[in-house]
Motif scaffolding. Sequence first.
Motif, mmCIF file in Angstrom:
data_model
loop_
_atom_site.group_PDB
_atom_site.id
_atom_site.type_symbol
_atom_site.label_atom_id
_atom_site.label_comp_id
_atom_site.label_asym_id
_atom_site.label_seq_id
_atom_site.Cartn_x
_atom_site.Cartn_y
_atom_site.Cartn_z
ATOM 1 N N ALA A 141 0.838 -1.204 0.000
ATOM 2 C CA ALA A 141 0.000 0.000 0.000
ATOM 3 C C ALA A 141 0.872 1.252 0.000
ATOM 4 C CB ALA A 141 -0.943 -0.009 1.208
ATOM 5 N N TYR A 142 1.939 1.223 0.773
ATOM 6 C CA TYR A 142 2.868 2.362 0.820
ATOM 7 C C TYR A 142 3.482 2.600 -0.559
ATOM 8 C CZ TYR A 142 7.242 4.870 1.716
ATOM 9 O OH TYR A 142 8.290 5.761 1.664
ATOM 10 N N MET A 143 4.002 1.543 -1.180
ATOM 11 C CA MET A 143 4.644 1.702 -2.488
ATOM 12 C C MET A 143 3.628 2.175 -3.534
ATOM 13 S SD MET A 143 7.697 1.170 -1.593
ATOM 14 C CE MET A 143 8.473 1.393 -3.187
ATOM 15 N N GLN A 144 2.410 1.675 -3.443
ATOM 16 C CA GLN A 144 1.352 2.098 -4.358
ATOM 17 C C GLN A 144 1.084 3.598 -4.207
ATOM 18 O OE1 GLN A 144 -2.742 0.610 -3.778
ATOM 19 N NE2 GLN A 144 -2.500 -0.372 -5.793
ATOM 20 N N ARG A 145 1.067 4.090 -2.965
ATOM 21 C CA ARG A 145 0.854 5.519 -2.731
ATOM 22 C C ARG A 145 1.955 6.363 -3.371
ATOM 23 N NH1 ARG A 145 -0.568 3.667 2.400
ATOM 24 N NH2 ARG A 145 1.408 4.336 3.319
ATOM 25 N N TYR A 146 3.129 5.795 -3.535
ATOM 26 C CA TYR A 146 4.240 6.515 -4.152
ATOM 27 C C TYR A 146 4.356 6.242 -5.650
ATOM 28 C CZ TYR A 146 5.778 8.554 0.150
ATOM 29 O OH TYR A 146 5.828 9.322 1.286
ATOM 30 N N GLY A 147 3.282 5.732 -6.244
ATOM 31 C CA GLY A 147 3.223 5.607 -7.691
ATOM 32 C C GLY A 147 3.704 4.293 -8.267
ATOM 33 N N TRP A 148 4.035 3.331 -7.429
ATOM 34 C CA TRP A 148 4.463 2.033 -7.924
ATOM 35 C C TRP A 148 3.237 1.193 -8.261
ATOM 36 C CZ3 TRP A 148 9.631 -0.362 -6.658
ATOM 37 C CH2 TRP A 148 10.597 0.613 -6.390
ATOM 38 N N ARG A 149 3.314 0.436 -9.327
ATOM 39 C CA ARG A 149 2.234 -0.480 -9.720
ATOM 40 C C ARG A 149 2.440 -1.789 -8.972
ATOM 41 N NH1 ARG A 149 -0.435 -2.678 -14.258
ATOM 42 N NH2 ARG A 149 -2.108 -3.868 -13.271
ATOM 43 N N ILE A 150 1.433 -2.209 -8.238
ATOM 44 C CA ILE A 150 1.488 -3.427 -7.447
ATOM 45 C C ILE A 150 0.697 -4.523 -8.162
ATOM 46 C CG2 ILE A 150 0.871 -4.505 -5.237
ATOM 47 C CD1 ILE A 150 3.138 -2.374 -5.067
ATOM 48 N N ILE A 151 1.322 -5.686 -8.328
ATOM 49 C CA ILE A 151 0.659 -6.844 -8.919
ATOM 50 C C ILE A 151 0.645 -7.947 -7.862
ATOM 51 C CG2 ILE A 151 0.722 -8.564 -10.764
ATOM 52 C CD1 ILE A 151 2.380 -6.418 -12.362
ATOM 53 N N PRO A 152 -0.514 -8.219 -7.249
ATOM 54 C CA PRO A 152 -0.595 -9.242 -6.210
ATOM 55 C C PRO A 152 -0.451 -10.660 -6.776
ATOM 56 C CG PRO A 152 -2.462 -7.718 -6.100
ATOM 57 C CD PRO A 152 -1.775 -7.492 -7.403
ATOM 58 N N VAL A 153 0.405 -11.449 -6.132
ATOM 59 C CA VAL A 153 0.567 -12.857 -6.486
ATOM 60 C C VAL A 153 0.352 -13.662 -5.211
ATOM 61 C CG1 VAL A 153 2.106 -14.639 -7.389
ATOM 62 C CG2 VAL A 153 2.188 -12.317 -8.345
ATOM 63 N N ASN A 154 -0.752 -14.425 -5.189
ATOM 64 C CA ASN A 154 -1.089 -15.206 -4.011
ATOM 65 C C ASN A 154 -2.032 -16.331 -4.434
ATOM 66 O OD1 ASN A 154 -2.203 -16.263 -1.628
ATOM 67 N ND2 ASN A 154 -1.897 -14.332 -0.555
ATOM 68 N N PRO A 155 -1.520 -17.576 -4.456
ATOM 69 C CA PRO A 155 -2.363 -18.681 -4.928
ATOM 70 C C PRO A 155 -3.503 -19.055 -3.990
ATOM 71 C CG PRO A 155 -0.276 -19.512 -4.113
ATOM 72 C CD PRO A 155 -0.180 -18.009 -4.104
#
Length: 141
Positions: free
Chosen positions: A35-49
């Motif tokens: 969430a922190y990195m996303q707030r700083y403009g990073w695109r987050i791609i969740p990987v969780n089976p």
Amino acid sequence: MTQQAAVNHILQHCRTVAVVGLSPKTHRASYEVSAYMQRYGWRIIPVNPIAKVPKILGEKVYATLTEAAQHEQIDLVDVFRNSEDVPPVVDEAIAIGAKALWLQLGITNDPACAKAAAAGLQVVQDKCLLVEHRIQSRARA
């Protein structure tokens, strides 16, 4: 390349991050860091089976890195898994052409990291992406 040089390179050049082990639980470190990195403009791609939700942080959840890479260009693979679970993640990161691998605080696997580095990935282990980002942001301020 030193680990600090890899940290610097990743923070300067990577913006799309596949987070392996990203939990939908807001109290978990994986969620907080993402969430922190996303707030700083990073695109987050969740990987969780095992995630029982279709989205985390507003992004589609993928079961594997391989599946995510079919839909997304991944710069960095950020790992929130046990140290012994790292080797197959490294194999997938190499196979999908990721540029970097980051093992979060408390996660280490020297043989897997050596394999990733030999394949040309920038590698960081046992460091927190959020903490390192904050340190660099303060240094620039």
